[in-house]
Scaffold this motif. Structure first.
Motif, PDB file in Angstrom:
ATOM      1  N   THR A 177     -29.445 -19.231  -2.122  1.00  0.00           N
ATOM      2  CA  THR A 177     -28.891 -18.675  -1.584  1.00  0.00           C
ATOM      3  C   THR A 177     -27.600 -17.252  -1.499  1.00  0.00           C
ATOM      4  O   THR A 177     -27.182 -18.124  -3.180  1.00  0.00           O
ATOM      5  N   SER A 178     -27.065 -16.524  -1.772  1.00  0.00           N
ATOM      6  CA  SER A 178     -26.418 -15.809  -2.669  1.00  0.00           C
ATOM      7  C   SER A 178     -24.943 -16.232  -1.338  1.00  0.00           C
ATOM      8  O   SER A 178     -24.601 -16.239  -0.284  1.00  0.00           O
ATOM      9  N   GLU A 179     -23.785 -15.521  -2.145  1.00  0.00           N
ATOM     10  CA  GLU A 179     -22.501 -15.945  -1.469  1.00  0.00           C
ATOM     11  C   GLU A 179     -21.981 -14.717  -0.553  1.00  0.00           C
ATOM     12  O   GLU A 179     -22.217 -14.069  -1.408  1.00  0.00           O
TER      13      GLU A 179
END
Length: 51
Positions: free
Chosen positions: A2-4
């Motif tokens: 998951t990317s921020e």
């Protein structure tokens, strides 16, 4: 994975707020004797707190 989330960018610059406030102030002078002027007056003062 998951990317921020990306940080949001400001839509208006400080200079933009100054220009918008000036435009609202000019318009407010033209409509000062109308019921609508209260809304523009409030907006004018809110814009002054931002910039």
């Amino acid at each position: 994975m998951t990317s921020e989330p990306q940080r949001s960018r400001a839509v208006f610059s400080t200079e933009d707020f100054r220009l918008i406030r000036e435009a609202v102030g000019t318009h407010l002078q033209k409509i000062k004797d109308t019921p609508e002027s209260v809304k523009y007056s409030n907006l004018y003062h809110r814009l002054g707190r931002v910039g």
